[in-house]
Design a protein around this motif. Structure first.
Motif, PDB file in Angstrom:
ATOM      1  N   ALA A 299       1.772 138.879   2.709  1.00  0.00           N
ATOM      2  CA  ALA A 299       3.024 139.056   1.963  1.00  0.00           C
ATOM      3  C   ALA A 299       3.967 139.983   2.730  1.00  0.00           C
ATOM      4  O   ALA A 299       3.549 141.005   3.282  1.00  0.00           O
ATOM      5  CB  ALA A 299       2.735 139.615   0.581  1.00  0.00           C
ATOM      6  N   VAL A 300       5.234 139.620   2.764  1.00  0.00           N
ATOM      7  CA  VAL A 300       6.261 140.413   3.453  1.00  0.00           C
ATOM      8  C   VAL A 300       7.322 140.809   2.437  1.00  0.00           C
ATOM      9  O   VAL A 300       7.902 139.955   1.760  1.00  0.00           O
ATOM     10  CB  VAL A 300       6.898 139.615   4.605  1.00  0.00           C
ATOM     11  CG1 VAL A 300       8.039 140.404   5.249  1.00  0.00           C
ATOM     12  CG2 VAL A 300       5.860 139.258   5.659  1.00  0.00           C
ATOM     13  N   ARG A 301       7.576 142.094   2.320  1.00  0.00           N
ATOM     14  CA  ARG A 301       8.555 142.578   1.351  1.00  0.00           C
ATOM     15  C   ARG A 301       9.967 142.232   1.811  1.00  0.00           C
ATOM     16  O   ARG A 301      10.348 142.484   2.953  1.00  0.00           O
ATOM     17  CB  ARG A 301       8.440 144.089   1.167  1.00  0.00           C
ATOM     18  CG  ARG A 301       9.348 144.642   0.060  1.00  0.00           C
ATOM     19  CD  ARG A 301       9.141 146.142  -0.112  1.00  0.00           C
ATOM     20  NE  ARG A 301       9.913 146.653  -1.235  1.00  0.00           N
ATOM     21  CZ  ARG A 301      11.188 147.051  -1.165  1.00  0.00           C
ATOM     22  NH1 ARG A 301      11.828 146.985   0.000  1.00  0.00           N
ATOM     23  NH2 ARG A 301      11.815 147.500  -2.237  1.00  0.00           N
ATOM     24  N   LEU A 302      10.753 141.652   0.901  1.00  0.00           N
ATOM     25  CA  LEU A 302      12.134 141.282   1.194  1.00  0.00           C
ATOM     26  C   LEU A 302      13.128 142.291   0.653  1.00  0.00           C
ATOM     27  O   LEU A 302      14.198 142.489   1.232  1.00  0.00           O
ATOM     28  CB  LEU A 302      12.448 139.898   0.604  1.00  0.00           C
ATOM     29  CG  LEU A 302      11.569 138.744   1.077  1.00  0.00           C
ATOM     30  CD1 LEU A 302      11.980 137.458   0.379  1.00  0.00           C
ATOM     31  CD2 LEU A 302      11.653 138.580   2.587  1.00  0.00           C
ATOM     32  N   GLY A 303      12.806 142.910  -0.461  1.00  0.00           N
ATOM     33  CA  GLY A 303      13.713 143.885  -1.055  1.00  0.00           C
ATOM     34  C   GLY A 303      13.335 144.164  -2.488  1.00  0.00           C
ATOM     35  O   GLY A 303      12.379 143.601  -3.036  1.00  0.00           O
ATOM     36  N   ALA A 304      14.114 145.039  -3.111  1.00  0.00           N
ATOM     37  CA  ALA A 304      13.861 145.396  -4.504  1.00  0.00           C
ATOM     38  C   ALA A 304      14.302 144.269  -5.423  1.00  0.00           C
ATOM     39  O   ALA A 304      15.274 143.559  -5.148  1.00  0.00           O
ATOM     40  CB  ALA A 304      14.594 146.681  -4.849  1.00  0.00           C
ATOM     41  N   SER A 305      13.604 144.115  -6.527  1.00  0.00           N
ATOM     42  CA  SER A 305      13.937 143.060  -7.488  1.00  0.00           C
ATOM     43  C   SER A 305      15.365 143.193  -7.992  1.00  0.00           C
ATOM     44  O   SER A 305      16.053 142.191  -8.230  1.00  0.00           O
ATOM     45  CB  SER A 305      12.964 143.106  -8.671  1.00  0.00           C
ATOM     46  OG  SER A 305      11.646 142.857  -8.250  1.00  0.00           O
ATOM     47  N   LYS A 306      15.839 144.424  -8.140  1.00  0.00           N
ATOM     48  CA  LYS A 306      17.182 144.643  -8.680  1.00  0.00           C
ATOM     49  C   LYS A 306      18.285 144.175  -7.730  1.00  0.00           C
ATOM     50  O   LYS A 306      19.437 144.047  -8.137  1.00  0.00           O
ATOM     51  CB  LYS A 306      17.379 146.116  -9.005  1.00  0.00           C
ATOM     52  CG  LYS A 306      17.297 147.042  -7.809  1.00  0.00           C
ATOM     53  CD  LYS A 306      17.427 148.502  -8.233  1.00  0.00           C
ATOM     54  CE  LYS A 306      17.336 149.446  -7.030  1.00  0.00           C
ATOM     55  NZ  LYS A 306      17.418 150.870  -7.442  1.00  0.00           N
ATOM     56  N   GLN A 307      17.932 143.900  -6.462  1.00  0.00           N
ATOM     57  CA  GLN A 307      18.926 143.397  -5.514  1.00  0.00           C
ATOM     58  C   GLN A 307      19.303 141.945  -5.784  1.00  0.00           C
ATOM     59  O   GLN A 307      20.290 141.456  -5.231  1.00  0.00           O
ATOM     60  CB  GLN A 307      18.407 143.508  -4.077  1.00  0.00           C
ATOM     61  CG  GLN A 307      18.259 144.923  -3.554  1.00  0.00           C
ATOM     62  CD  GLN A 307      17.751 144.930  -2.129  1.00  0.00           C
ATOM     63  OE1 GLN A 307      16.573 145.168  -1.863  1.00  0.00           O
ATOM     64  NE2 GLN A 307      18.635 144.651  -1.203  1.00  0.00           N
ATOM     65  N   LEU A 308      18.511 141.261  -6.596  1.00  0.00           N
ATOM     66  CA  LEU A 308      18.749 139.842  -6.841  1.00  0.00           C
ATOM     67  C   LEU A 308      18.887 139.609  -8.353  1.00  0.00           C
ATOM     68  O   LEU A 308      17.903 139.302  -9.033  1.00  0.00           O
ATOM     69  CB  LEU A 308      17.607 138.997  -6.271  1.00  0.00           C
ATOM     70  CG  LEU A 308      17.867 137.496  -6.155  1.00  0.00           C
ATOM     71  CD1 LEU A 308      18.974 137.214  -5.153  1.00  0.00           C
ATOM     72  CD2 LEU A 308      16.595 136.763  -5.748  1.00  0.00           C
ATOM     73  N   PRO A 309      20.092 139.752  -8.874  1.00  0.00           N
ATOM     74  CA  PRO A 309      20.291 139.513 -10.305  1.00  0.00           C
ATOM     75  C   PRO A 309      20.190 138.030 -10.651  1.00  0.00           C
ATOM     76  O   PRO A 309      20.107 137.170  -9.764  1.00  0.00           O
ATOM     77  CB  PRO A 309      21.712 140.042 -10.556  1.00  0.00           C
ATOM     78  CG  PRO A 309      22.387 139.914  -9.233  1.00  0.00           C
ATOM     79  CD  PRO A 309      21.324 140.150  -8.197  1.00  0.00           C
ATOM     80  N   GLY A 310      20.210 137.719 -11.930  1.00  0.00           N
ATOM     81  CA  GLY A 310      20.098 136.343 -12.375  1.00  0.00           C
ATOM     82  C   GLY A 310      21.222 135.460 -11.862  1.00  0.00           C
ATOM     83  O   GLY A 310      22.357 135.921 -11.657  1.00  0.00           O
ATOM     84  N   ASN A 311      20.897 134.190 -11.598  1.00  0.00           N
ATOM     85  CA  ASN A 311      21.855 133.193 -11.130  1.00  0.00           C
ATOM     86  C   ASN A 311      22.506 133.598  -9.804  1.00  0.00           C
ATOM     87  O   ASN A 311      23.713 133.481  -9.605  1.00  0.00           O
ATOM     88  CB  ASN A 311      22.941 132.949 -12.186  1.00  0.00           C
ATOM     89  CG  ASN A 311      23.659 131.629 -11.972  1.00  0.00           C
ATOM     90  OD1 ASN A 311      23.083 130.676 -11.452  1.00  0.00           O
ATOM     91  ND2 ASN A 311      24.921 131.563 -12.361  1.00  0.00           N
ATOM     92  N   SER A 312      21.685 134.065  -8.870  1.00  0.00           N
ATOM     93  CA  SER A 312      22.176 134.418  -7.540  1.00  0.00           C
ATOM     94  C   SER A 312      21.100 134.082  -6.514  1.00  0.00           C
ATOM     95  O   SER A 312      19.940 133.865  -6.853  1.00  0.00           O
ATOM     96  CB  SER A 312      22.544 135.906  -7.458  1.00  0.00           C
ATOM     97  OG  SER A 312      21.391 136.719  -7.614  1.00  0.00           O
TER      98      SER A 312
END
Length: 319
Positions: A220-233
């Motif tokens: 697994a490779v970390r891409l970023g924090a979950s909050k960086q990707l809001p809904g419908n984006s």
């Protein structure tokens, strides 16, 4: 009404081929993203897509991919020069051979995955060039059959014509590049991959914290924090297996889905817009959940990729 000879009947086809090739070269050089790394229409991204799994891919990997911008400029200039030569009837057979060769390479790369084959335009262009490869501009108005002026030899006249075409090609290419504007910013954000060490809680961590921390799958490779990707984006990232561009989408429901970001039609990079994955090069559209084609000219779906969400972060998994 006097009937046309077969040669005269081919004049509209010759005009179409010449004008189309000039336009194709101008269109490339006037595209602000064509030579701009990171843009959806970047020639380097297209070449990677063309080379993957096609019989002509070895040519691109050998000659074009090492220097994608140079290859893009060379193709555009060649298209303009071929178009001008065919339009004025100068070295028509040689120009048509160059045009046929270019379309044949495109058929073996860019159009190879188009099914059925006749939906791809490059194979049609190959056979449209063939009469001019075999017969040139015989029986048609052409500059190379005009008598030379009395004060110059025929060789000098032809050399002047070739020089004029070369100069005109450079001028047209320069004007196209001058009016292209700045490369647009990507409409889709990017997530940078980072090493993902396995969680190792400190001894003093509470038993509750131990239970809520979830172990990550191997690779697994970390891409970023979950909050960086809001809904419908959506967000682009680099595939941990092959380094190619992928795109992860946060659906309106909150679920994460991911697909290859390389359009299966011509290798351009797709963007997430209006709830779907859209290719800005030729208008293909794909379902952002399954990668299925929802609008052509693409006929093959995007490959589905694997992403997970753990402990407030988004991770990519090897395909």
């Amino acid at each position: 009404m006097r009937s046309l000879s077969p040669a005269q009947a081919l004049i509209p086809l010759r005009a179409f081929l010449g004008a189309t090739f000039v336009y194709a070269g101008i269109q490339k050089l006037s595209d602000p993203g064509f030579l701009h790394a990171g843009a959806p229409t970047y020639i380097g991204g297209q070449l990677h897509g063309f080379a993957a799994g096609t019989p002509g891919g070895v040519l691109l990997r050998t000659f074009a991919l090492p220097h994608p911008q140079l290859a893009g400029i060379a193709v555009a200039l060649t298209e303009i020069a071929v178009g001008l030569l065919v339009l004025i009837g100068l070295a028509t057979r040689v120009a048509a051979t160059a045009g046929l060769s270019l379309n044949l390479v495109l058929f073996l790369t860019a159009s190879w995955k188009t099914s059925p084959y006749f939906l791809g335009s490059d194979i049609v262009f190959v056979f449209a060039w063939l009469p001019f490869v075999l017969a040139g501009s015989a029986g048609q108005p052409a500059l190379d059959r005009l008598p030379a002026p009395d004060d110059v030899t025929r060789r000098q006249a032809l050399a002047t014509g070739y020089a004029a075409v070369a100069g005109a090609s450079v001028v047209i290419a320069g004007l196209a590049a001058a009016f292209k504007g700045r490369a647009p910013a990507s409409a889709t954000r990017s997530l940078a991959a980072a090493p993902s060490p396995s969680p190792a809680p400190h001894r003093a961590v509470t038993r509750h914290r131990r239970r809520t921390t979830q172990r990550l799958p191997s690779g697994a490779v970390r891409l970023g924090a979950s909050k960086q990707l809001p809904g419908n984006s959506g967000a682009l990232y680099q595939d941990p297996s092959d380094g190619q561009a992928d795109i992860v989408v946060r659906q309106p429901s909150g679920a994460l889905t991911a697909c290859s970001a390389i359009c299966t039609h011509a290798g351009c990079r797709v963007e997430y817009t209006n709830g779907e994955l859209y290719c800005p090069c030729h208008g293909s559209a794909f379902d952002s959940r399954t990668g299925a084609v929802t609008q052509g000219p693409a006929t093959q779906p995007l490959a589905v990729k694997r992403v997970i969400e753990r402990n407030g972060s988004i991770y990519a998994l090897p395909s």
